[in-house]
Design an enzyme around this catalytic site. Structure first.
Site, PDB file in Angstrom:
ATOM      1  N   GLU A  57       0.850  -1.196   0.000  1.00  0.00           N
ATOM      2  CA  GLU A  57       0.000   0.000   0.000  1.00  0.00           C
ATOM      3  C   GLU A  57       0.888   1.251   0.000  1.00  0.00           C
ATOM      4  OE1 GLU A  57      -3.553   1.696   2.970  1.00  0.00           O
ATOM      5  OE2 GLU A  57      -2.273   0.019   3.578  1.00  0.00           O
ATOM      6  N   LYS A 128      -9.343   2.076  -2.380  1.00  0.00           N
ATOM      7  CA  LYS A 128      -9.634   1.480  -1.072  1.00  0.00           C
ATOM      8  C   LYS A 128     -10.998   1.926  -0.562  1.00  0.00           C
ATOM      9  CE  LYS A 128      -7.354   0.941   3.447  1.00  0.00           C
ATOM     10  NZ  LYS A 128      -6.149   1.338   4.232  1.00  0.00           N
ATOM     11  N   CYS A 161      -5.431  -3.427   2.527  1.00  0.00           N
ATOM     12  CA  CYS A 161      -5.263  -3.361   3.976  1.00  0.00           C
ATOM     13  C   CYS A 161      -6.570  -3.530   4.751  1.00  0.00           C
ATOM     14  CB  CYS A 161      -4.552  -2.062   4.356  1.00  0.00           C
ATOM     15  SG  CYS A 161      -3.754  -2.123   5.984  1.00  0.00           S
ATOM     16  N   VAL A 188      -0.578  -2.511  10.581  1.00  0.00           N
ATOM     17  CA  VAL A 188      -0.022  -2.009  11.834  1.00  0.00           C
ATOM     18  C   VAL A 188      -0.425  -2.975  12.942  1.00  0.00           C
ATOM     19  CG1 VAL A 188      -0.072   0.385  11.040  1.00  0.00           C
ATOM     20  CG2 VAL A 188      -2.039  -0.542  12.293  1.00  0.00           C
TER      21      VAL A 188
END
Length: 299
Positions: A57, A128, A161, A188
């Site tokens: 990304e 996205k 993501c 993350v």
């Protein structure tokens, strides 16, 4: 929304293919250097026989923008911008399919997007759908739906993501005939997650692959950017939900490669003589759009 481009003229129908994800460590704002490093790794993957290569990304810009103004300055039009043109030329020169995360600018609007290119050039863009954290300050939610692209080795879709936290994304892609989902990502740590312990993103990707008969090629980044650590640990998940490659390391640039066979992947959706993960859907209870707009029954 569906895009259909490459029918594979001159190629045997649905040949086997090698799929690759490239785990990189982009530097915030260093677009030229990020492109050069990513291109070198993509060339290595292609040199090892990969037909599809997925980059993370926002692979050209970095992820943690300090302001919307910085995001606007670094974003580019797709496919006309310099990053897109470099990636398109790379895909054409290497004769591969390439999916790469990019900050897309359309007028004054910004999108967290992915470019899809192939040996014949630009194929399309995915934007996205589900924005994470401060992305909501910079980007618009995606408005191009869930396009699916034809390739000589299977039908390709894209998710980015946080899209992977929504099972509807993968189910709708599967119902449109997707076989492979490229997942550029900047994972993350989730609460309670340690650098080398179980990763929530892995559990979600494996579940989505198994319940929809899809192959997921998840390319993450590594490093720390403006205080934000990234998980790394890219994976390729087979269509029955088991890892086909990875996890990659949590702290190094790396290439993962796994074989893909379309016939095997589609046959794998048949779990036994009775059960098929897509055909067993109860469309009398929930419609093909997953029940959207249907009021629940009163109890």
């Amino acid at each position: 929304m569906e895009a259909s481009h490459d029918k594979g003229q001159g190629l045997p129908p649905f040949p086997d293919a090698l799929l690759a994800c490239v785990q990189t460590e982009p530097v915030m704002g260093e677009v030229a250097a990020n492109l050069a490093r990513a291109a070198a790794l993509v060339e290595q993957a292609a040199g090892r026989g990969a037909r599809l290569v997925v980059l993370p990304e926002l692979a050209n810009t970095g992820y943690v923008f300090a302001s919307r103004e910085e995001a606007l300055a670094l974003a580019e039009p797709v496919p006309g911008g310099p990053s897109s043109q470099a990636w398109i030329a790379l895909a054409q020169r290497l004769g591969i399919y390439l999916v790469a995360g990019i900050a897309e600018r359309e007028g004054e609007k910004l999108y967290n997007a992915a470019l899809v290119a192939g040996p014949q050039g630009y194929l399309g863009t995915y934007r996205k759908l589900h924005l994470w954290g401060d992305e909501n300050l910079y980007f618009e939610p995606g408005n191009l739906g869930l396009p699916v692209f034809d390739t000589p080795f299977g039908r390709l879709a894209v998710a980015i993501c946080y899209d992977g936290w929504f099972p509807e994304v993968f189910r709708l892609q599967a119902m449109q005939g997707a076989d492979i989902v490229a997942v550029p990502t900047n994972w993350v740590p989730m609460p309670g997650q340690t650098p080398e312990g179980p990763a929530m993103a892995h559990a979600l990707a494996m579940s989505a692959a198994h319940s929809n008969g899809l192959v997921l090629v998840c390319a993450d980044r590594v490093g720390r950017e403006r205080g934000q650590p990234f998980v790394g640990r890219s994976i390729i998940v087979g269509s029955q939900g088991w890892l086909a490659a990875g996890p990659a390391s949590h702290d190094r640039e790396e290439i993962l490669i796994a074989p893909f066979n379309l016939k095997q992947a589609r046959h794998g959706r048949q779990l036994n003589v009775f059960n098929h993960v897509l055909r067993d859907r109860r469309s009398d209870v929930y419609d093909p759009a997953l029940g959207a707009g249907i009021a629940p029954q009163a109890r």
